[in-house]
Structures are given as C-alpha cells and as structure tokens.
Scaffold this active site. Structure first.
Site, short mmCIF file in Angstrom:
data_model
loop_
_atom_site.label_atom_id
_atom_site.label_comp_id
_atom_site.label_asym_id
_atom_site.label_seq_id
_atom_site.Cartn_x
_atom_site.Cartn_y
_atom_site.Cartn_z
N PRO A 172 0.82 -1.22 0.00
CG PRO A 172 0.04 -0.95 2.19
CD PRO A 172 0.82 -1.89 1.31
CB VAL A 178 -0.76 3.56 -7.02
CG1 VAL A 178 -1.82 2.83 -7.84
CG2 VAL A 178 -0.22 4.75 -7.84
N GLY A 179 -1.47 2.06 -4.30
CA GLY A 179 -2.17 1.00 -3.59
C GLY A 179 -3.09 1.54 -2.52
CE LYS A 211 2.02 3.67 -16.29
NZ LYS A 211 1.12 3.46 -15.14
#
EC number: 1.1.1.169
Length: 296
Positions: free
Chosen positions: A8, A11-12, A175
C-alpha cells in the site's frame, strides 16, 4: 468482495480507500508489522485497515499487487501458499517482465494486469493525496484471467473510469514506451518531466522510441514510432511539473525499476536480434548510478 492490497504505497493506498468506500472488505499487506494501518485520503475521514492478517489472505477474493516491479517476486511468493486458487491476482505497477519471471508459480490463479494514469502521493505513512485524476485499464495475463472481466466493473464503481481491455499488452507496451522515454532521462538529468520538451532532448527521445517500436513489432504488438512520440509528449506536457518515480528513486538513492522498463526492452531486443544501443546506454547509466550507491 474481500480484497487485500499488497504494497500500500501511494497508488495501492488510493485504491484501498476507494474500494473500501465502494463497500468492499479491504485489508492491507504492508512491510510494516503493526496489526492495523490508518489511511486518510486528502481531507476525508481516516480509515483503519487490518494489516498482515493471515485470515484476510486466506479469504481473499482478490489480491491487488501494487509493489514496485523489482519487489514483486519477494513480496508475493511467501503469500501464494495461503491463497485460495480462485483468488484473482491483479498486478498494477510500472514496467514489464516481473510477472513473466514468476509465471510458473501463477498457473493455477486467474491473473490480471492493470495500468492507470491516476496520480497519487503519500506525504506520510498515513496521508494519501490524489494528485491527478486519470483512467484505468484492466485485462488478462492468462486464460483464467480472461474470465474475470467483471473486475473492471468492480474497480469502475470504486474509481471511474475503468475499462476492460482484452488486449492489455498493447496498453502496457504503450505505457512502457512513455516510461522508457521519460524515466531514465529525468533520473539522469534530475529534472522535472516538463524539461524534456527542450529541443536538445528531441533526438534521444526519437531514438529511444524508434528502438521500442522495433521491439514491439517483433513482439507482435502494433505500434508506430510517431504515435508513440505523440503519446510521450502528451504525457510530458500533462505532467510537466511532476518528478518521475525514477527521478525520485535516484535522488533518494533507492533501487529503481530500470530492469523492468528500459531493461525489459533491451532483453526483448536481444531475444529478437534487434539492436537497442540508445536504450542499452541509458540502462547502463542508471545501473552504474545504482552500483555507485552500494559502494558508497
């Protein structure tokens, strides 16, 4: 759904908070050993999540993996024996190749990839800022994953827009091209993304993308250098003030994701007999920087 977020970071944590708000049972699996972790998104109320709780892992319907690419194997392998074989594994990280490297361990699981343009920042361990709204694509890595298109709806309900892309490799390569152009250059020159619009960077960005295009085509991924170049400059302009993740890693003398960005293109080029001299040189520059820290 019962969801565990492995890694986490910014983004998490963003997804953990939004999935919780959408009504899911969300837990974390962090390097921190404490039983609960509290996260706060911008000015919203703080939320406490269970952390490193084996019961949440055993009953997980979905494991969202948001560690950095170079951390994937070490972070995930110890958890696999505790997962139900129907647990969906969703990988959301920069770069390519980390999942391929452990694919033999994942054959019994539905495996998905996701790529997102949302921006997030963790100023502290507990404080999360949503710095830029974007969009997310989800798609399959294997045949079992191809049956899990409903996950796009789950994520769309939490933080729209999210779309299912059965050709997710196309999106991942696009990406990757952006990351190959922006990350090493901003890391080496210690500049913000927007600095790359300067004319002196045009030849090297063009050369990077010409090499990436050749490797993509050998991998049966459709892509034109001009279209990739347009995409790169759109990102540079949209994120002009941003410092890339590799810029930050180099600044703080942390391991970078170069092996899974530029290094992935170089390795795939070698497999196909395609020369990638510009990407190879950038790869070596970043690796030399990393090695210099370990000797310091």
């Amino acid at each position: 759904m019962n969801i565990v977020v492995l890694g986490p970071g910014a983004v998490g944590s963003l997804w953990a908070l939004h999935l919780h708000s959408a009504g899911h049972q969300v837990a974390l699996w962090s390097r921190q050993a404490q039983p609960t972790i509290t996260l706060q998104l911008d000015e919203e109320a703080p939320i406490s999540f269970r952390n490193q709780n084996l019961d949440t892992l055993i009953h997980a319907d979905l494991l969202l993996i948001t560690v950095k690419a170079w951390q994937v194997e070490a972070a995930l392998q110890p958890l696999l024996p505790h997962l139900n074989r129907e647990t969906i594994l969703l990988f959301m990280h920069n770069g390519m190749g980390a999942v391929e490297a452990i694919s033999e361990s994942l054959t019994h699981f539905p495996v998905l990839f996701a790529t997102t343009t949302h921006g997030a920042l963790k100023a502290t361990l507990n404080q999360v800022s949503h710095t830029g709204f974007g969009q997310t694509q989800v798609g399959p890595f294997n045949a079992l994953g191809a049956r899990c298109d409903f996950i796009a709806d789950v994520f769309n309900h939490a933080l729209a827009p999210v779309t299912w892309n059965p050709e997710i490799q196309q999106a991942l390569w696009r990406k990757l091209a952006v990351n190959c152009a922006i990350n090493p250059l901003t890391a080496i020159h210690q500049c913000a993304n927007g600095a790359l619009v300067a004319p002196e960077f045009t030849p090297i960005i063009t050369a990077i993308l010409d090499e990436v295009t050749a490797v993509m085509q050998a991998e049966a991924i459709s892509g034109e250098a001009e279209a990739l170049r347009d995409g790169v400059y759109q990102v540079i302009q949209a994120t002009a003030a941003n410092l890339s993740s590799m810029h930050q890693d180099v600044f703080h003398r942390r391991p970078t994701e170069i092996d899974f960005i530029t290094g992935y293109v170089v390795r795939k080029g070698e497999q196909h007999g395609i020369a990638t001299p510009v990407n190879s040189a950038l790869y070596q520059q970043i690796k030399t920087l990393e090695q210099s820290w370990s000797k310091a």
